[in-house]
Design a protein around this motif. Sequence first.
Motif, PDB file in Angstrom:
ATOM      1  N   ALA A 174      -1.357   2.454  -9.420  1.00 53.71           N
ATOM      2  CA  ALA A 174      -1.811   1.539  -8.091  1.00 53.71           C
ATOM      3  C   ALA A 174      -2.578   0.442  -8.385  1.00 53.71           C
ATOM      4  O   ALA A 174      -2.077  -0.663  -7.811  1.00 53.71           O
ATOM      5  N   TRP A 216      -0.884  -3.512  -7.626  1.00 54.74           N
ATOM      6  CA  TRP A 216      -1.674  -4.204  -6.843  1.00 54.74           C
ATOM      7  C   TRP A 216      -1.931  -5.628  -7.539  1.00 54.74           C
ATOM      8  O   TRP A 216      -1.642  -6.620  -6.997  1.00 54.74           O
ATOM      9  N   GLY A 250       0.658  -1.210  -0.041  1.00 56.17           N
ATOM     10  CA  GLY A 250      -0.299  -0.049  -0.004  1.00 56.17           C
ATOM     11  C   GLY A 250       0.909   1.330   0.052  1.00 56.17           C
ATOM     12  O   GLY A 250       0.299   2.319  -0.320  1.00 56.17           O
ATOM     13  N   ASP A 251       1.885   1.282   0.418  1.00 50.10           N
ATOM     14  CA  ASP A 251       2.793   2.547   0.554  1.00 50.10           C
ATOM     15  C   ASP A 251       3.246   3.047  -0.822  1.00 50.10           C
ATOM     16  O   ASP A 251       2.778   4.098  -1.095  1.00 50.10           O
ATOM     17  N   ALA A 303      -0.334   3.882  -2.559  1.00 51.64           N
ATOM     18  CA  ALA A 303      -0.806   5.319  -2.134  1.00 51.64           C
ATOM     19  C   ALA A 303      -0.367   6.422  -2.532  1.00 51.64           C
ATOM     20  O   ALA A 303      -0.753   7.473  -2.751  1.00 51.64           O
ATOM     21  N   ARG A 304       1.205   6.207  -3.062  1.00 52.51           N
ATOM     22  CA  ARG A 304       1.798   7.578  -3.559  1.00 52.51           C
ATOM     23  C   ARG A 304       1.867   7.383  -5.045  1.00 52.51           C
ATOM     24  O   ARG A 304       2.483   8.402  -5.583  1.00 52.51           O
TER      25      ARG A 304
END
Length: 76
Positions: free
Chosen positions: A65, A69, A54-55, A58-59
């Motif tokens: 993203a 994933w 998620g790090d 999220a950016r």
Amino acid sequence: MATTLLGELMTGQVECGFEHAGLEDVIAKMQASQIRRLPVLDDAQRLVGRLSLGDPAARSDPEMAGFTWAEISAPG
């Protein structure tokens, strides 16, 4: 009460990243190994943190993203 030791449950081969590595390289490593959490080491190979899936997601932009994933989470 039975006790289960951590050594019986843990992953034997640990993938790590270094704090000065580029994000693209780390994401590629996570994708290749299909791992969601990566221990981060400093130059002395001491643990300094953990990067979770998620790090970077999220950016980054939402499309990247979702791709990141999906690539890391895809089965074998």
